[in-house]
Design a protein around this motif. Structure first.
Motif, mmCIF file in Angstrom:
data_model
loop_
_atom_site.group_PDB
_atom_site.id
_atom_site.type_symbol
_atom_site.label_atom_id
_atom_site.label_comp_id
_atom_site.label_asym_id
_atom_site.label_seq_id
_atom_site.Cartn_x
_atom_site.Cartn_y
_atom_site.Cartn_z
ATOM 1 N N HIS A 106 0.946 -1.181 -0.016
ATOM 2 C CA HIS A 106 -0.233 0.071 -0.024
ATOM 3 C C HIS A 106 0.824 1.480 0.016
ATOM 4 O O HIS A 106 1.966 1.706 1.074
ATOM 5 C CB HIS A 106 -0.704 0.181 1.126
ATOM 6 N N THR A 107 0.882 2.043 -0.820
ATOM 7 C CA THR A 107 1.744 3.524 -1.257
ATOM 8 C C THR A 107 0.771 4.711 -1.070
ATOM 9 O O THR A 107 0.922 5.005 -2.637
ATOM 10 C CB THR A 107 2.521 2.556 -2.504
ATOM 11 N N PRO A 108 0.062 4.826 -0.833
ATOM 12 C CA PRO A 108 -0.987 6.215 -0.502
ATOM 13 C C PRO A 108 -0.065 7.016 -0.995
ATOM 14 O O PRO A 108 1.295 7.719 -0.605
ATOM 15 C CB PRO A 108 -1.477 6.632 0.938
ATOM 16 N N GLY A 109 -0.722 8.085 -1.468
ATOM 17 C CA GLY A 109 -0.139 9.817 -1.860
ATOM 18 C C GLY A 109 -0.482 9.995 -3.295
ATOM 19 O O GLY A 109 -0.899 10.913 -3.494
ATOM 20 N N ALA A 159 0.306 14.843 -0.847
ATOM 21 C CA ALA A 159 1.840 14.988 -1.099
ATOM 22 C C ALA A 159 2.732 14.279 0.310
ATOM 23 O O ALA A 159 3.724 13.671 -0.144
ATOM 24 C CB ALA A 159 2.699 16.389 -1.106
ATOM 25 N N SER A 160 2.897 14.673 1.697
ATOM 26 C CA SER A 160 3.151 13.771 3.403
ATOM 27 C C SER A 160 2.724 12.430 2.815
ATOM 28 O O SER A 160 3.782 11.580 3.200
ATOM 29 C CB SER A 160 2.615 14.688 3.755
ATOM 30 N N HIS A 161 1.935 12.109 2.410
ATOM 31 C CA HIS A 161 1.584 10.361 2.211
ATOM 32 C C HIS A 161 2.745 9.193 1.388
ATOM 33 O O HIS A 161 3.487 9.012 1.576
ATOM 34 C CB HIS A 161 0.052 10.066 2.164
ATOM 35 N N MET A 221 8.041 18.217 -0.388
ATOM 36 C CA MET A 221 6.744 19.015 -0.650
ATOM 37 C C MET A 221 6.716 19.736 -2.160
ATOM 38 O O MET A 221 6.043 20.115 -2.603
ATOM 39 C CB MET A 221 6.199 18.621 0.336
ATOM 40 N N LYS A 222 7.420 20.896 -1.701
ATOM 41 C CA LYS A 222 7.462 21.885 -2.724
ATOM 42 C C LYS A 222 8.516 21.681 -3.687
ATOM 43 O O LYS A 222 7.525 22.145 -4.959
ATOM 44 C CB LYS A 222 8.768 22.689 -1.242
#
Length: 472
Positions: A106-109, A159-161, A221-222
């Motif tokens: 599982h690779t959420p994002g 993005a954090s996920h 994230m940036k």
């Protein structure tokens, strides 16, 4: 272990096929599923599973038709909530395909249900990862699409996920693994994708900006969120079709490939409010087309530009195509959810002319003529319909940039009382723009043949070249 990549250039899309001991699996199939069925028959294999990496936005997956035709089980990763029967796998769950194994990671994002599938061969050795839109070659999946369906899923949250998924789930895996992504260059699902469609994970750790080992969450994230543009309007509609289900492609093909005489075609256009979509090449369209028709040529990124330029996937469509191209056109429309084609002009545009029906033309101009206008001081306004990133990289001095996908929002900037010229990179997009402007009443312009690819080789003044930081 043999993994077959089935790549479709017009969508920059990759599906995958594996087979072992008479059992097969397909990953992220396109809408037309017969090629996968035919492929399995060559191996005398049965398709056991259809693995989906996530609910796709840029195309309608063929998972439902493949399930109906083969009995294969549809598999999604954790957190998926489809409106039909499917296996919702747990993180770490393993599925067997003959002697092969497929492990769920599982690779959420990109989305919350996004899942990577780890492939293990007959010796239980790790071979590769099918990453969907989590990891591309040279890029990672944009995290701003899900919020157009679920407003709470902001791009910052996703993005954090994605940062955590890459660092905790993907980067610890062995360097020798082959990365099999869902898309390559040309897709709007990432901003700097490579033309290469596979690579080793080890090399991606070296060259992919998003996999730098010393990168902080804030830096990630940036860099990820900088350079994103608004996604195509059809993306949320495709997501909902993939979640909720859709009509069988067989029914869509039967309805869409109905031949219509010129009289019947004209009557259908008038009675239904259907959009007349002309899929011929730009030069053929220029020389004659049905009034109010839109040109999006099949010999280009057809499905993507249909999705960009036709806001509603439920729009009724009537087709004008080259001979024997109607099935291809209906198929490619269905890939992005445009299922309401209601017929095509039998005999093509020539039958329209022979029937004595009204038609229009549009003007084109050569690069040599443009240069002559410049040298004589008579060069009119030039409108560049390429993407902002292309324009920012290099453009003609004093040109006005109105990206094709934004043209309907900027019609007030386009003059009606004086002449102007249109261009894109090579002529495909500028003819789309030309057809839209003709439909809306403009008749004071010409399309530049060869576009910026030829203009940049002339004496016309240009901005200094700057390497693009995004391809969106």
């Amino acid at each position: 272990m043999k993994v077959e990549q089935i790549y479709t250039g017009c969508l920059a899309h990759a599906a995958y096929y594996i087979e072992s001991k008479g059992e097969a699996a397909v990953f992220d199939p396109l809408r037309e599923v017969q090629p996968y069925i035919d492929r399995a028959q060559i191996d005398n294999a049965e398709i056991k599973y259809v693995f989906e990496t996530h609910f796709h936005a840029d195309f309608v997956s063929g998972h439902l038709d493949l399930q109906k035709k083969t009995g294969a089980a549809i598999v999604f990763g954790p957190m998926a909530k489809p409106g039909y029967d499917a296996i919702i796998a747990e993180d770490g769950q393993v599925f067997k395909v003959g002697d092969y194994k497929v492990k769920v990671i599982h690779t959420p994002g990109h989305t919350m249900e996004s899942t990577t599938y780890l492939l293990l061969d007959e010796n239980d050795e790790m071979h590769g990862i099918i990453t969907g839109d989590t990891l591309f070659i040279g890029d990672v999946g944009r995290p701003d699409l899900a919020q157009h369906v679920v407003s709470d899923l902001t791009e910052e949250k996703l993005a954090s996920h994605l940062f955590d998924s890459l660092r905790n789930k993907i980067m610890p895996l062995p360097d020798h693994l082959i990365v099999y992504p869902n898309h390559g260059a040309g897709s709007a699902c990432g901003k700097m994708m490579s033309k290469e469609t596979t690579d080793t994970l080890g090399n991606q750790k070296k060259v992919n900006y998003a996999l730098r080992a010393d990168m902080t969450r804030e830096e990630f994230m940036k860099e990820l969120l900088t350079g994103l543009t608004a996604p195509p309007g059809y993306f949320p509609q495709n997501v909902l079709m993939n979640i909720q289900g859709y009509e069988s492609l067989d029914d869509i093909m039967e309805r869409g490939t109905q031949p219509l005489s010129p009289d019947a075609f004209e009557a259908a256009a008038n009675e239904t409010g259907a959009l007349v979509l002309d899929t011929r090449e730009a030069e053929d369209f220029m020389n004659g087309f049905i009034p109010n028709s839109i040109n999006i040529g099949l010999d280009g990124s057809f499905a993507q530009w249909v999705g960009e330029m036709i806001p509603d996937v439920k729009q009724a469509i009537l087709l004008v195509t080259d001979a024997d191209k109607e099935e291809e056109a209906v198929t490619r429309l269905s890939r992005v959810g445009y299922d309401n084609t209601i017929g095509f002009l039998a005999g093509g545009f020539e039958s329209w002319k022979k029937a004595g029906k009204e038609y229009e033309t549009t003007a084109r101009i050569t690069v040599e003529e443009v240069v002559a206008q410049y040298e004589s001081g008579t060069l009119p306004l030039v409108i560049d319909v390429r993407k902002k990133s292309e324009f920012d990289s290099e453009h003609l001095i004093d040109a006005l940039n109105i990206p094709l996908n934004e043209i309907n929002q900027h019609l007030a900037q386009i003059p009606k009382d004086k002449p102007f010229l249109l261009h894109c990179a090579g002529g495909y997009r500028s003819m789309i723009a030309s057809s839209i402007l003709k439909q809306r009443g403009w008749d004071n312009f010409a399309d530049i043949i060869g576009g910026f690819d030829e203009l940049k080789e002339t004496v016309l003044p240009k901005s200094e070249y700057v390497c693009p930081t995004t391809l969106l």
